[in-house]
Scaffold this active site. Sequence first.
Site, PDB file in Angstrom:
ATOM      1  N   ASP A 128     -86.290 -12.233  14.603  1.00 50.83           N
ATOM      2  CA  ASP A 128     -84.342 -12.897  14.035  1.00 50.83           C
ATOM      3  C   ASP A 128     -82.922 -13.347  14.601  1.00 50.83           C
ATOM      4  O   ASP A 128     -83.270 -12.990  16.262  1.00 50.83           O
ATOM      5  CB  ASP A 128     -84.507 -11.256  13.625  1.00 50.83           C
ATOM      6  CG  ASP A 128     -82.306 -11.060  13.688  1.00 50.83           C
ATOM      7  OD1 ASP A 128     -82.342  -9.830  13.321  1.00 50.83           O
ATOM      8  OD2 ASP A 128     -81.708 -11.770  13.387  1.00 50.83           O
TER       9      ASP A 128
ATOM     10  N   PHE B 218     -81.395  -5.030  16.402  1.00 48.63           N
ATOM     11  CA  PHE B 218     -80.825  -5.000  15.516  1.00 48.63           C
ATOM     12  C   PHE B 218     -80.913  -5.421  14.689  1.00 48.63           C
ATOM     13  O   PHE B 218     -80.954  -6.818  14.515  1.00 48.63           O
ATOM     14  CB  PHE B 218     -78.627  -5.313  16.179  1.00 48.63           C
ATOM     15  CG  PHE B 218     -78.110  -4.602  14.158  1.00 48.63           C
ATOM     16  CD1 PHE B 218     -78.257  -5.332  13.531  1.00 48.63           C
ATOM     17  CD2 PHE B 218     -77.499  -3.405  14.648  1.00 48.63           C
ATOM     18  CE1 PHE B 218     -77.029  -5.532  12.773  1.00 48.63           C
ATOM     19  CE2 PHE B 218     -76.831  -3.184  13.301  1.00 48.63           C
ATOM     20  CZ  PHE B 218     -76.026  -4.006  12.583  1.00 48.63           C
TER      21      PHE B 218
ATOM     22  N   LYS C  84     -74.958 -15.381   9.118  1.00 50.77           N
ATOM     23  CA  LYS C  84     -73.961 -15.697  10.096  1.00 50.77           C
ATOM     24  C   LYS C  84     -73.825 -17.739  10.415  1.00 50.77           C
ATOM     25  O   LYS C  84     -73.000 -17.785   9.407  1.00 50.77           O
ATOM     26  CB  LYS C  84     -73.928 -15.635  11.732  1.00 50.77           C
ATOM     27  CG  LYS C  84     -73.837 -13.771  11.776  1.00 50.77           C
ATOM     28  CD  LYS C  84     -74.143 -13.250  13.036  1.00 50.77           C
ATOM     29  CE  LYS C  84     -74.633 -11.662  12.755  1.00 50.77           C
ATOM     30  NZ  LYS C  84     -72.995 -11.439  12.809  1.00 50.77           N
TER      31      LYS C  84
ATOM     32  N   THR D 152     -81.113 -11.282  -8.416  1.00 51.64           N
ATOM     33  CA  THR D 152     -80.578 -12.290  -8.827  1.00 51.64           C
ATOM     34  C   THR D 152     -80.159 -13.771  -8.663  1.00 51.64           C
ATOM     35  O   THR D 152     -80.212 -14.339  -8.893  1.00 51.64           O
ATOM     36  CB  THR D 152     -78.782 -11.824  -9.586  1.00 51.64           C
ATOM     37  OG1 THR D 152     -80.044  -9.856  -9.511  1.00 51.64           O
ATOM     38  CG2 THR D 152     -78.696 -12.023 -10.545  1.00 51.64           C
TER      39      THR D 152
HETATM   40  C1  LIG Z   1     -79.736 -10.214  15.252  1.00 52.30           C
HETATM   41  C2  LIG Z   1     -79.052  -9.357  13.921  1.00 52.30           C
HETATM   42  N1  LIG Z   1     -80.408  -9.138  12.379  1.00 52.30           N
HETATM   43  C3  LIG Z   1     -79.858  -8.906  10.935  1.00 52.30           C
HETATM   44  C4  LIG Z   1     -78.040  -9.032  11.182  1.00 52.30           C
HETATM   45  C5  LIG Z   1     -77.773  -7.849   9.971  1.00 52.30           C
HETATM   46  O1  LIG Z   1     -76.932  -8.872   9.308  1.00 52.30           O
HETATM   47  P1  LIG Z   1     -75.623  -9.134   8.674  1.00 52.30           P
HETATM   48  O2  LIG Z   1     -76.678  -7.834   6.723  1.00 52.30           O
HETATM   49  O3  LIG Z   1     -75.012  -7.932   9.311  1.00 52.30           O
HETATM   50  O4  LIG Z   1     -75.071 -10.237   7.397  1.00 52.30           O
HETATM   51  C6  LIG Z   1     -77.468  -9.176  12.374  1.00 52.30           C
HETATM   52  C7  LIG Z   1     -75.818  -8.723  12.086  1.00 52.30           C
HETATM   53  N2  LIG Z   1     -74.604  -8.598  13.366  1.00 52.30           N
HETATM   54  C8  LIG Z   1     -73.919  -7.035  13.252  1.00 52.30           C
HETATM   55  C9  LIG Z   1     -72.748  -7.391  14.067  1.00 52.30           C
HETATM   56  S1  LIG Z   1     -72.160  -6.033  13.733  1.00 52.30           S
HETATM   57  C10 LIG Z   1     -73.010  -5.368  12.893  1.00 52.30           C
HETATM   58  C11 LIG Z   1     -72.763  -4.331  11.889  1.00 52.30           C
HETATM   59  O5  LIG Z   1     -73.136  -4.036  10.692  1.00 52.30           O
HETATM   60  O6  LIG Z   1     -71.833  -3.214  12.327  1.00 52.30           O
HETATM   61  C12 LIG Z   1     -73.900  -6.524  12.581  1.00 52.30           C
HETATM   62  C13 LIG Z   1     -77.622  -9.602  13.245  1.00 52.30           C
HETATM   63  O7  LIG Z   1     -77.206  -9.684  14.877  1.00 52.30           O
END
Ligand SMILES: Cc1ncc(COP(=O)(O)O)c(CNc2csc(C(=O)O)c2)c1O
Length: 461
Positions: free
Chosen positions: A288, A179, A319, A343
Amino acid sequence: SEFDGPLMRTEVPGPKSRELTKQLGQIQNVIAVNFFCNYEASRGNYLVDVDGNRMLDVYTQIASIPIGYNHPALVKVMTDSHNLSAFINRPALGVLPPDNLPEKLNAGLLSVAPRGMTRVQTMACGSCSNENAYKAMFIWYRNQQRGHTDPSPEELKSSVINQSPGCPDLSILSFMGGFHGRTLGCLATTHTKAIQKVDVPSFDWPIAPFPKLQYPLEEFKRENAQEEARCLEQVEDLIEKWGKKGRPVAGIVIEPIQAEGGDNHASFDFYRKLREIARKHGCAFHVDEVQTGGGATGRFWAHEHWGLDDPADIVSFSKKMLTGGYYHKEDFLPDKPFRIFNTWLGDQTKNLFLTEVLKVIKRERLLEEVKRSGKVMLHGLYELQARYPHLLSKARGLGTFCAIDVRDETTRNNLIFKARNKGVVLGGCGERSIRFRPALVFKEHHAHLFLNIFNEALAEM
Ligand SMILES: Cc1ncc(COP(=O)(O)O)c(CNc2csc(C(=O)O)c2)c1O
């Protein structure tokens, strides 16, 4: 200071939460909403909801609260008049940076830079960090192929209308169960739930199998080593295959622990070998650390556990770091202005908070704390899976970054709901895992408290 334990007044969601969900439901899709929160009343490890329920938070806003709610060190950032203008005037950091930007980046992000990383580019969230990291890898790869950094007139012209050679046919290798975010490029490397992908166009990029380890690990050493070797062979085959079809792999992206995919672990040896494969095939190597980074595994960066001789090329974060962004090696510095740009390029107030968070982590020796409370967590989970073998399996974790599998998805969801009504906020991941994501201030007594409540919930299943 925080509270001495959970205190439940209503079922969760309570009446006020339900009312607010109806109101918000007039504006947005609210199906994912768990309950409404009273962030003013929340403290430390305890999240208070709008109905006055006080819960021990072992999920912390999808693993994004580093040192608990309303930590005094962060309140101080807000009340320091020197910071006022930073909160009022949001700069376009790429073109008009504030005078204290170099100092804040050096005191904050660069003070915890992974080994071998001298550069950092801030962004707003995990997806836009990964999105821009991917672009940096593509630019780097094309400059390598070209032998210099000046695209030809034909490349420039064709790129404006999405055509090659300007828009090159390159790919990023990712892993099943990975992910990396929800924006189009990240989504093309995300392979967890169909609902996140369906109806959105994607790319023909290679997807490698991630090792499916058998637990307990010590009983399946040979089988797991074979499974990891199989996956690494597949990675090399895919890189060769995509090279042959004219869509070479510019980069490999992987999480130290696949979180959304179900808290899937692989051995440190697997990752060291993967890093070597990237080097051997001339692919960039992107770790990541959006969810694993920031200390929850007992090391500031989870990939520090691997003991890489040859550092990664890019490490993205968000996070618990409060700001998004990615560290990178010199070679991945954009070679021209406005290639990696937007931006705001993040938010300087988050750098102010992060600097204080890092001081608290050092002052209160929180990484040592994580190792101790993580041990209590994992041993407690081993005990619970032995006590409830019909419900639980595959207890696993690094530091407090732990997880356990439940018999099936419905039982997992019911267990999370029951635990919540007993005062513990938990989150699921994968098909049927529960992942534990406490803050770094989650101490051994919090772990014992959590395990007792979790046991009560299990006993009622
Ligand atoms: C390993 C890893 N890489 C990238 C991301 C994306 O980060 P955000 O864009 O959500 O800040 C995440 C975000 N985690 C996440 C947990 S639930 C979720 C969702 O969109 O459902 C997203 C991550 O765990």
